[in-house]
Each structure stands twice: as structure tokens, then as C-alpha cells.
Design a protein around this motif. Sequence first.
Motif, PDB file in Angstrom:
ATOM      1  N   ASP A  99       3.714   1.568  -1.573  1.00 23.99           N
ATOM      2  CA  ASP A  99       4.355   1.623  -2.992  1.00 23.99           C
ATOM      3  C   ASP A  99       3.158   2.207  -3.822  1.00 23.99           C
ATOM      4  N   ALA A 100       1.687   1.688  -3.422  1.00 20.24           N
ATOM      5  CA  ALA A 100       0.595   2.193  -4.086  1.00 20.24           C
ATOM      6  C   ALA A 100       0.532   3.739  -3.895  1.00 20.24           C
ATOM      7  N   LEU A 101       0.717   4.036  -2.618  1.00 23.70           N
ATOM      8  CA  LEU A 101       0.664   5.704  -2.240  1.00 23.70           C
ATOM      9  C   LEU A 101       1.491   6.501  -3.332  1.00 23.70           C
ATOM     10  N   VAL A 102       2.935   5.999  -3.564  1.00 21.41           N
ATOM     11  CA  VAL A 102       3.950   6.551  -4.188  1.00 21.41           C
ATOM     12  C   VAL A 102       3.295   6.646  -5.666  1.00 21.41           C
ATOM     13  N   THR A 103       2.967   5.629  -6.174  1.00 20.46           N
ATOM     14  CA  THR A 103       2.366   5.778  -7.523  1.00 20.46           C
ATOM     15  C   THR A 103       1.247   6.538  -7.810  1.00 20.46           C
ATOM     16  N   LEU A 104       0.698   6.907  -6.702  1.00 19.18           N
ATOM     17  CA  LEU A 104      -0.647   7.786  -6.853  1.00 19.18           C
ATOM     18  C   LEU A 104      -0.119   9.263  -6.442  1.00 19.18           C
ATOM     19  N   SER A 105       1.139   9.404  -6.757  1.00 20.04           N
ATOM     20  CA  SER A 105       1.568  10.758  -6.492  1.00 20.04           C
ATOM     21  C   SER A 105       1.422  11.300  -5.049  1.00 20.04           C
ATOM     22  N   THR A 106       1.556  10.415  -4.118  1.00 24.95           N
ATOM     23  CA  THR A 106       1.113  10.890  -2.885  1.00 24.95           C
ATOM     24  C   THR A 106       2.606  10.441  -1.960  1.00 24.95           C
ATOM     25  N   ARG A 140      -6.684   9.609  -6.562  1.00 26.77           N
ATOM     26  CA  ARG A 140      -5.658  10.589  -7.237  1.00 26.77           C
ATOM     27  C   ARG A 140      -6.520  11.777  -7.619  1.00 26.77           C
ATOM     28  N   PHE A 165      -6.396   0.550  -0.223  1.00 24.72           N
ATOM     29  CA  PHE A 165      -6.247   1.138   1.193  1.00 24.72           C
ATOM     30  C   PHE A 165      -7.331   0.594   2.009  1.00 24.72           C
ATOM     31  N   ALA A 194      -3.365  -4.060  -3.359  1.00 27.55           N
ATOM     32  CA  ALA A 194      -2.685  -2.847  -2.733  1.00 27.55           C
ATOM     33  C   ALA A 194      -3.976  -1.996  -2.253  1.00 27.55           C
ATOM     34  N   GLN A 231       0.713  -1.197   0.038  1.00 28.12           N
ATOM     35  CA  GLN A 231       0.001  -0.167   0.232  1.00 28.12           C
ATOM     36  C   GLN A 231       0.947   1.246   0.038  1.00 28.12           C
ATOM     37  N   PHE A 286      -1.572  -3.569  -8.443  1.00 24.92           N
ATOM     38  CA  PHE A 286      -0.320  -4.331  -7.776  1.00 24.92           C
ATOM     39  C   PHE A 286      -0.898  -5.655  -7.571  1.00 24.92           C
TER      40      PHE A 286
END
Lengths: 260, 248
Positions: free
Chosen positions: A131-138, B99, B87, B85, A129, B81
Motif C-alpha cells: 500500500d505504501a508503494l501505491v501511495t508513493l506513486s509506484t 518518491r 521498506f 510500512a 508496504q 502508515f
Amino acid sequence: MSLLAPIAAIGRNTMGILAALGRISIFLFQTLGHMVRPPFYIKEFGHSLMTIGYFSLPVVGLTAFFTGGALALQIYAGGARFSAEAVVPQIVAIGMVRELGPVLVGLMIAARVTSSIAAEIATMRVTEQIDALVTLSTHPMKYLTVPRVLAAFITVPLLVGIGDIIGIFGGFLVATGKLEFNAATYLNNTVDFLEAADIASSLIKGAVFGFIAALMGCYYGMNSGRGAQGVGKATKSSVEAAAVLILAANFLLTSVLFSS
Amino acid sequence: MITLTDVHKAFGSNKVLRGVNLTIPTGESMVVIGGSGTGKSVLLKCILGLIKPDSGVITVDGQDVTKVDRDAFLARFGMLFQGGALFDSLPVWQNVAFRLLRGSLKRPKDEARAIAIEKLRRVGLKPDVADLYPAELSGGMQKRVGLARAIAAEPEIIFFDEPTTGLDPIMSGVINELIREIVVEMGATAMTITHDMSSVRAIADKVAMLHDGVIQWTGPVADMDASGDPYLDQFIHGRAEGPIEAVR
């Protein structure tokens, strides 16, 4: 070779501790840097205020209440050895506000909040999760660390203040209900004896302890190993580190604030 | 176009990537195959900047990925993913519209929710799923939500990390078809990593096989069966005997 082994072990452990301190320091400065640079996640901050502050009230209140009551009994019994039973209100007040209130609240927050933050973030790390944040520009530190650390920094002093009041009230109930103190005299003695500096020191300690508790939860969560074992280890290490650092910080703050 | 030139990455003494060279033309669907632990996920994460390569150059449309504005760069990507992944703390629609609720692509909440529901519909989920939490969904539904999240901001490039892992064959087929449809429909550049050969045949325009830290073979999916490459042959036919050492 075997003679040098213990020295080598001491060296390795020392290096390990210094390296960990270095990593935590870098994490601390990164957190401070992100605190002053946008974007700010207000909703996450509000959520952290509730989970760290509001939902910790019951455990903090109960801890303070029973500690205040036990303190009154101990001081009364101990004071009786040299005819000093009358100092119960003053010692309960000063003991709770200067020392027991902040330290016990800090440790309860380490148990409740640090563990929860570490387990949550570590699970997010393990399940990608983060990594997912990073890919979502966060940025994960902005989204996860800053709101939690800031919320703990603000709410834990308030919890300490409330804990101090509840602890003194616990002592008051025991003293007036069991030890036959006069209620008005007890309250007068408590109020007269406490100084603004005592209360300020309590709140300062609370802020520092809250900061440490949340920071350790975030640090160990973000740096968790893989799998269930990694999450467990991160959680355990975060609580250990937070508790030790809170007690060490308490000693340092007490030395600085009450050096005169 | 995504280009990787002589990319190396090691974790301690474990050299995972040993000079990867690969080009993914714009609008094509590249599937990277390879055994477990061969560095497929590492390769993908290097492109996204989640892992920093030790050496080599990765460019997207000629721009070095280490020298671009990260927000603008990542805004071009969507990613599904392996485990979804999603939330846990957010309902499905907020996962999909993540986003669109913050950052440079921020939209009004109602609009973001409407887009999320539209994307959920696109991946075959009903609007009533929007207010559920990820823990309330089956594995297949979580993959679909992850797919909806990956396409929510209409990215130019979409990555799929083991999209069918943990799914039954029928659900795998459904997800493969969805991926293919969406990639074609959006005209996106896609990179998928998998060791599921049914995914490869359903999704790929081109295939690259990663083995021993390098691209062992690359070519159109139609050429895969007649490649003559012993590594690729062993892998696609799932043979224990061959140049790839199988630990028993």
C-alpha cells in the motif's frame, strides 16, 4: 443428498482450480503488459539478477554435480546388464542437457527463489508496504513483479546451461576416477553426441521454468492472506504451484521440442 | 477540500461503510475516531484509491478520485502508515526519499539524500540514522521515519493511520506534537484516524466519529466534550455502558 455430495465436491474443486487458473492468467497478462510499458526499475532489475541468478549458482552447481555423478554410476551399473557400459558419456550428456539439468534447476529455483519471492512480497503485503508503494506513486507490479520475472526469465536459462556443464563434469569425474573411462574418449563422446537442438531445448526450458517460478512467487505473494499464517500459506502454495507447473511445462515442452 | 458522499463498502456480507458523508476543508486537520473494526482504515484507503468503494462519490478539490490521473493525484498525498510500512530492503534515507529517487518528482541522488536528512532532522532524528535499515530502529524511530517519508515531497494532503499505536505515552505525545507542528507549518490538509483520545486533542481541528458504517457525529474538537451525543460521550470517556455494544 449424500449420494450427490462427492460429485458436488468434485464440481467445487474443479471450479476452484479453474478460477485460480483464471486469476493466474490475468496476473500473467498484467505482468506482460507492465513489462513493455515504462517506467522500468533498472536498479531493482539488477538486484533481482543478482539474487535470482548469481546467488543461486552454488545450490544449482552442487545439485547438478551430484546428479551427474549419480547418473554416471546408474547408467554404468544398468548398462552392464546388457553390455552397454560404454554409453555412459552419451547418456549422461543427453540426460543432463535434455531433462535433468533444466528440471532439477527449475525445481531448485522453485525451492529457493519462488519461496523467497513469495515470502518477501507477502510480508510486504501484510505490513502495508505494498500500500505504501501505491501511495508513493509506484505501481507494485512494475516495482516488484516485473524485475523479478524478467530476471528469472534471463538468468535461469544461464543457470541451466551452467548446471548442464557441471552435471556433465560430475559424470566425467566419476567415470574417469571410479569407472576407469579414458578422459579424452569420454569428452569426445560427449561432444560428438550432443546436438545444438539439445542445448537449445535445455535453455528454452530454463527460460520457461524461470518465468513460471518467479511469476508464482509474485502471484502468491501479492495475493497473500493476513498475518504470519497468510505469509506461510502464500509461500507454501507458491512452491507447490511452481513445482507442478514446471513439471507440467516440462512434459509439454518435451512433447513439442522432441515430437519428431 | 476532500468530500465523501454516500460512500458504501462491503466485504462479502460485512457492510463496513453504509453511507459515509464527510467534508474535510482545505488546510484543516480532521481526526476520524471510532472503535476497532469500524472501517476507519477502509475509509482512508477508499480516498486514496487503495480500496474501491461499492458506491458513492469521493472528490478531492471537486475532482472524482476514480477519474483523475493516478500519479498526479497520489503526488499530492503523503501517508504515515500504522506500522510505519518502511521498506526493509532500503536504508532509512532511501525510504524517506523514495518518491524523490524515481517517478515524476525524481531528483539527483545527492539532492534527494540531502532532503531526506533534512526531513529526518525535522522529525528529530540525527543524520547518522540515514544509513541504518528500518529493522535497526525502535518503534518510535520507525514512526518518525514514516513521518519524514510522508512529508518528504511536501504534500498538500497528509493522512495519518493510527500514528501512536504501539508507542508509550511519552513517545505518543512527541509524535502527536510533531504531527501538529508539521501540519500547521506546511499548511496541509490532514486526516488522521485513531482511537487514541490524546492524539485527537493534540492533532484535531475537527473530529468525526465513525460508528455502524456512518459518521455518527462531526464537529470542532472544542465541541466534542459537550456534544450531547451518547455514542461520542461513551467513546471519549471509554465507558463500557452505553449505546455502543462492548463485547466482553
